[in-house]
Design an enzyme around this catalytic site. Structure first.
Site, PDB file in Angstrom:
ATOM      1  NE  ARG A  29     -11.108   6.203  -4.326  1.00 30.65           N
ATOM      2  CZ  ARG A  29     -12.358   6.377  -4.702  1.00 30.65           C
ATOM      3  NH1 ARG A  29     -12.675   7.329  -5.592  1.00 30.65           N
ATOM      4  NH2 ARG A  29     -13.324   5.634  -4.214  1.00 30.65           N
ATOM      5  NE  ARG A  37      -3.950  -2.027   2.313  1.00 30.35           N
ATOM      6  CZ  ARG A  37      -4.510  -2.464   3.423  1.00 30.35           C
ATOM      7  NH1 ARG A  37      -4.276  -1.859   4.584  1.00 30.35           N
ATOM      8  NH2 ARG A  37      -5.311  -3.507   3.422  1.00 30.35           N
ATOM      9  CE1 TYR A  54     -13.268  -8.576   1.167  1.00 29.96           C
ATOM     10  CE2 TYR A  54     -11.496 -10.071   0.527  1.00 29.96           C
ATOM     11  CZ  TYR A  54     -11.950  -9.008   1.276  1.00 29.96           C
ATOM     12  OH  TYR A  54     -11.096  -8.373   2.134  1.00 29.96           O
ATOM     13  CG  ASP A 113      -9.371  -4.194  -4.636  1.00 32.13           C
ATOM     14  OD1 ASP A 113      -8.996  -3.540  -3.652  1.00 32.13           O
ATOM     15  OD2 ASP A 113     -10.145  -5.176  -4.556  1.00 32.13           O
TER      16      ASP A 113
END
Length: 343
Positions: free
Chosen positions: A36, A23, A149, A73
């Site tokens: 962003r 990150r 997920y 991601d």
């Protein structure tokens, strides 16, 4: 110029320890936040080559890391398979759950590469725009972690629904894992085709899985991905990260055949040196919250990590990713500490 991070993974360490941070492109940087806020959604952000390329380059410009990891991601893969994926502010990722044969049947590799093609475009741009000495790292989530997920439709603390499917409906669970192995293998190979020098497989939720199921759900899918990537790209190093896997870490390394492994914050360094580093390059493992604190505590711990692992192949990194409240000036001090250390 020599890519010392790539060479270290190939077993040719230099006198200076290479480094990058998980990150390292993220919310702690004001220039990241500025970009962003102009993206309609996080998934749009990941699929925008202009924005994804820029934020990947930002920390390299600031700190001169030896590795740049693609900004994307892990949920790009289920999105590419046809599952609806979105992010809600304050709640994180949301997906339409895949927990029946009917919902599983809606997933497909058909059109996968078209859907995620902008990620490959970002990799291609980065391969041309990064400084020659910087190693470009592609990545994907491991099948187990992505499956948590896919099946639950969101993040979870204990992944109870996923475990129950694995125990109670192994046929459906196996189909989901197999599809994720197929998609992940192709996704990583395509990143390498586009210019990635190294790839990393993130298994962020591999903690506390019973040993037989750790083999079945974590080691076996990862081993298959490694084998498929190697069949097409034998010279590209692969890093695994079975986070919080505890005593299973050495077994993971030996059975998956990865070239390097990330150490989470809780891995004892002496044990990692004696039991893991003799097999592969190790990467890690500073607590990200020490970088929030900064100062002597951070510098002393960085020096301890560097000194303990200096006898073998080591890439300095964190035990997990930077947190948003990390002061950029502390990252600068940590980077200089690592650059100035000599074996």
């Amino acid at each position: 110029m020599t890519k010392i991070l790539l060479e270290t993974l190939k077993g040719n360490p230099s006198d200076r320890v290479p480094f990058w941070f998980m990150r390292q492109a993220g919310r702690y940087l004001p220039e990241y936040r500025e970009i962003r806020q102009n993206a309609p959604s996080f998934m749009d952000f990941c699929y925008n080559p202009d924005q994804a390329t820029e934020v990947t380059l930002q920390p390299i410009r600031r700190y001169g890391m030896d590795g740049a990891i693609l900004f994307a991601d892990i949920l790009v893969v289920p999105d590419g398979l046809g599952q609806k994926v979105w992010f809600e502010a304050g709640h994180g990722p949301k997906l339409t759950p895949v927990n029946t044969e009917e919902t599983y049947a809606e997933l497909s590799l058909n059109g996968f590469h078209d859907k995620v093609g902008n990620v490959y475009e970002t990799v291609s741009r980065l391969s041309k725009e990064l400084p020659e000495e910087v190693t470009l790292i592609g990545f994907a989530g491991a099948p187990w972690t992505v499956a948590t997920y896919v099946i639950e439709g969101a993040g979870s603390k204990d992944h109870a629904a996923v475990r129950q499917m694995g125990y109670g409906n192994p046929e459906l669970f196996g189909k989901i894992l197999d599809l994720l192995v197929d998609a992940t293998s192709e996704y990583l190979c395509a990143q390498i085709d586009a210019g990635a020098n190294v790839v990393q497989i993130f298994d962020s939720w591999s903690a506390a899985i019973p040993e037989p199921y750790f083999h079945k759900w974590i080691i076996e899918p990862t081993r298959e991905i490694v084998a498929r990537v190697r069949a097409k790209h034998n010279e590209t190093p692969i890093i695994g990260f079975p986070r919080l896997s505890g005593a299973m870490l050495e077994t993971y390394v030996l059975e998956t055949k990865v070239d390097g492994v990330s150490l989470d914050t809780g891995v004892p360094l002496d044990w990692a040196r004696d039991s893991v580093q003799r097999h592969v390059c190790v990467q890690g493992n500073m607590d990200p919250h020490l970088v929030v604190s900064g100062g002597d505590a951070m510098v002393n711990e960085a020096t301890r990590i560097l000194d303990t692992l200096k006898g073998g192949s080591h890439i300095f990194n964190l035990g997990h990713g930077f947190v948003p409240q990390t002061p950029p000036e502390n990252v600068a001090l940590l980077s200089e500490t690592i650059k100035n250390f000599r074996r």
